[in-house]
Design a protein around this motif. Structure first.
Motif, short mmCIF file in Angstrom:
data_model
loop_
_atom_site.label_atom_id
_atom_site.label_comp_id
_atom_site.label_asym_id
_atom_site.label_seq_id
_atom_site.Cartn_x
_atom_site.Cartn_y
_atom_site.Cartn_z
N VAL A 188 0.82 -1.22 0.00
CA VAL A 188 0.00 0.00 0.00
C VAL A 188 0.85 1.28 0.00
O VAL A 188 0.33 2.38 0.16
N GLY A 189 2.18 1.11 -0.15
CA GLY A 189 3.00 2.28 -0.40
C GLY A 189 3.88 2.77 0.72
O GLY A 189 4.46 3.85 0.63
N TYR A 190 4.02 1.98 1.77
CA TYR A 190 4.95 2.36 2.85
C TYR A 190 6.28 1.66 2.62
O TYR A 190 6.33 0.43 2.43
N HIS A 191 7.37 2.42 2.67
CA HIS A 191 8.69 1.82 2.50
C HIS A 191 9.72 2.79 3.09
O HIS A 191 9.44 3.97 3.29
N GLY A 192 10.88 2.26 3.41
CA GLY A 192 11.95 3.11 3.89
C GLY A 192 12.00 3.29 5.40
O GLY A 192 12.76 4.13 5.90
N TRP A 193 11.23 2.49 6.14
CA TRP A 193 11.34 2.60 7.59
C TRP A 193 12.64 1.94 8.05
O TRP A 193 13.21 1.09 7.36
N THR A 194 13.10 2.31 9.22
CA THR A 194 14.36 1.79 9.74
C THR A 194 14.17 0.43 10.40
O THR A 194 15.00 -0.47 10.23
N SER A 195 13.08 0.28 11.16
CA SER A 195 12.86 -0.99 11.85
C SER A 195 11.37 -1.18 12.11
O SER A 195 10.66 -0.22 12.42
N LEU A 196 10.94 -2.44 11.99
CA LEU A 196 9.58 -2.83 12.36
C LEU A 196 9.70 -3.71 13.60
O LEU A 196 10.26 -4.81 13.53
N MET A 197 9.18 -3.23 14.71
CA MET A 197 9.31 -3.94 15.99
C MET A 197 7.97 -4.61 16.32
O MET A 197 6.95 -3.94 16.46
N LEU A 198 8.01 -5.95 16.41
CA LEU A 198 6.83 -6.75 16.72
C LEU A 198 7.07 -7.53 18.01
O LEU A 198 8.19 -7.64 18.49
N ARG A 199 5.99 -8.11 18.54
CA ARG A 199 6.08 -8.79 19.82
C ARG A 199 6.59 -10.22 19.67
O ARG A 199 5.92 -11.06 19.07
N GLY A 200 7.76 -10.46 20.24
CA GLY A 200 8.29 -11.82 20.28
C GLY A 200 7.63 -12.60 21.42
O GLY A 200 6.80 -12.06 22.16
N LEU A 201 8.00 -13.86 21.55
CA LEU A 201 7.40 -14.71 22.58
C LEU A 201 7.57 -14.12 23.98
O LEU A 201 6.67 -14.18 24.82
N GLU A 202 8.74 -13.53 24.23
CA GLU A 202 9.00 -12.96 25.56
C GLU A 202 8.17 -11.71 25.83
O GLU A 202 8.00 -11.31 26.98
N ASP A 203 7.65 -11.09 24.77
CA ASP A 203 6.87 -9.86 24.92
C ASP A 203 5.37 -10.12 25.00
O ASP A 203 4.61 -9.25 25.42
N GLU A 204 4.93 -11.29 24.59
CA GLU A 204 3.50 -11.56 24.53
C GLU A 204 2.84 -11.58 25.90
O GLU A 204 1.62 -11.39 26.01
N VAL A 205 3.63 -11.83 26.95
CA VAL A 205 3.07 -11.84 28.31
C VAL A 205 2.95 -10.44 28.88
O VAL A 205 2.31 -10.24 29.92
N LEU A 206 3.55 -9.45 28.21
CA LEU A 206 3.51 -8.07 28.69
C LEU A 206 2.26 -7.36 28.21
O LEU A 206 1.74 -7.65 27.12
N GLU A 207 1.77 -6.43 29.01
CA GLU A 207 0.73 -5.53 28.53
C GLU A 207 1.30 -4.72 27.37
O GLU A 207 2.51 -4.49 27.29
N VAL A 208 0.43 -4.28 26.49
CA VAL A 208 0.88 -3.52 25.32
C VAL A 208 1.66 -2.29 25.74
O VAL A 208 2.71 -1.97 25.17
#
Length: 257
Positions: A188-208
């Motif tokens: 949809v036209g987004y490009h050039g970001w430096t990093s995409l940070m998603l929730r790994g297994l260790e983060d899924e137990v944390l509140e957002v």
């Protein structure tokens, strides 16, 4: 004497009448006009505004009587106008906010869902907030990589990137959705970001909120200066470390703590 009895009778009758009316009054009993009655509309608008103000927190579903109203708002020209006004404030801030050092450490953070990509098409088919969020169903939809871009944010994304700020995307999506998320963003036209940070297994137990706070701290530890954050949930902003400015986009469909 007769006059006194008459007045007493009238007072008693009026008291009983008021009591009956009060007992019978309910927001759902009000007459509706064009699908949303004036009393109901006021009630639902008040509810929506207090969600945006973060006075109403932690709700799992939109009040059933307000689902139709929230759907009308989130698919209306008013939602678009409210979002565009928020973007205008970001643009105004950018005209004087950022003294870039040229060292590649000036940063801006975007949320993903309902900030860069819209989940409205999904919620149109799944109760528009009136049903408890089914994470499995939503993630299956995300794997289709069909979420449309939000027009009001698309231009801003590239404007910020062209100013020389590094863009970091911090999403509450799971790491398992990375390839689908990247495909969708690029499509949809987004490009050039430096990093995409998603929730790994260790983060899924944390509140957002705690997860996103942790992600920001990682950027600070790497020496980045966070000039701004834009997102649709308060959990994108709360907790240390904070950015210089935060900008909230409207979203009354769901709440992420």
């Amino acid at each position: 004497m007769q006059m006194g009895k008459l007045l007493g009778f009238l007072l008693l009758s009026s008291t009983l009448f008021i009591g009956l009316v009060a007992a019978d009054w309910n927001i759902l009993n009000q007459k509706r006009k064009n699908g949303v009655g004036s009393s109901l509309k006021n009630y639902c608008e008040s509810w929506r505004i207090n969600v945006e103000l973060n006075n109403i927190r932690g709700f799992e579903v939109v009040p059933q009587e307000c689902v139709e109203y929230i759907q009308k708002y989130m698919t209306s020209s008013q939602y678009k106008a409210d979002s565009e006004r928020a973007i205008e404030e970001v643009t105004l801030y950018l005209t004087s906010c950022c003294s870039l050092n040229g060292d590649g450490k000036d940063a801006w953070i975007f949320d993903v869902d309902n900030t860069l990509l819209s989940t409205v098409p999904y919620f149109k088919k799944h109760g528009f907030g009136g049903k408890k969020l089914n994470a499995t169903s939503l993630e299956a939809w995300m794997r289709e990589s069909k979420a449309p871009a939000l027009e009001h944010t698309h231009k801003l994304f590239h404007e910020i990137k062209d100013r020389g700020l590094k863009i970091f995307l911090i999403s509450s999506r799971k790491e398992t959705l990375r390839s689908f998320t990247v495909d969708n963003l690029i499509k949809v036209g987004y490009h050039g970001w430096t990093s995409l940070m998603l929730r790994g297994l260790e983060d899924e137990v944390l509140e957002v909120q705690r997860y996103k706070s942790k992600a920001r701290q990682h950027l600070i530890n790497e020496g980045y200066r966070i000039w701004g954050i834009i997102g649709d949930q308060w959990s994108s902003f709360e907790g240390p470390p904070s950015a210089k400015r935060t900008f909230k986009l409207p979203n009354s469909i769901y709440y992420l703590a």
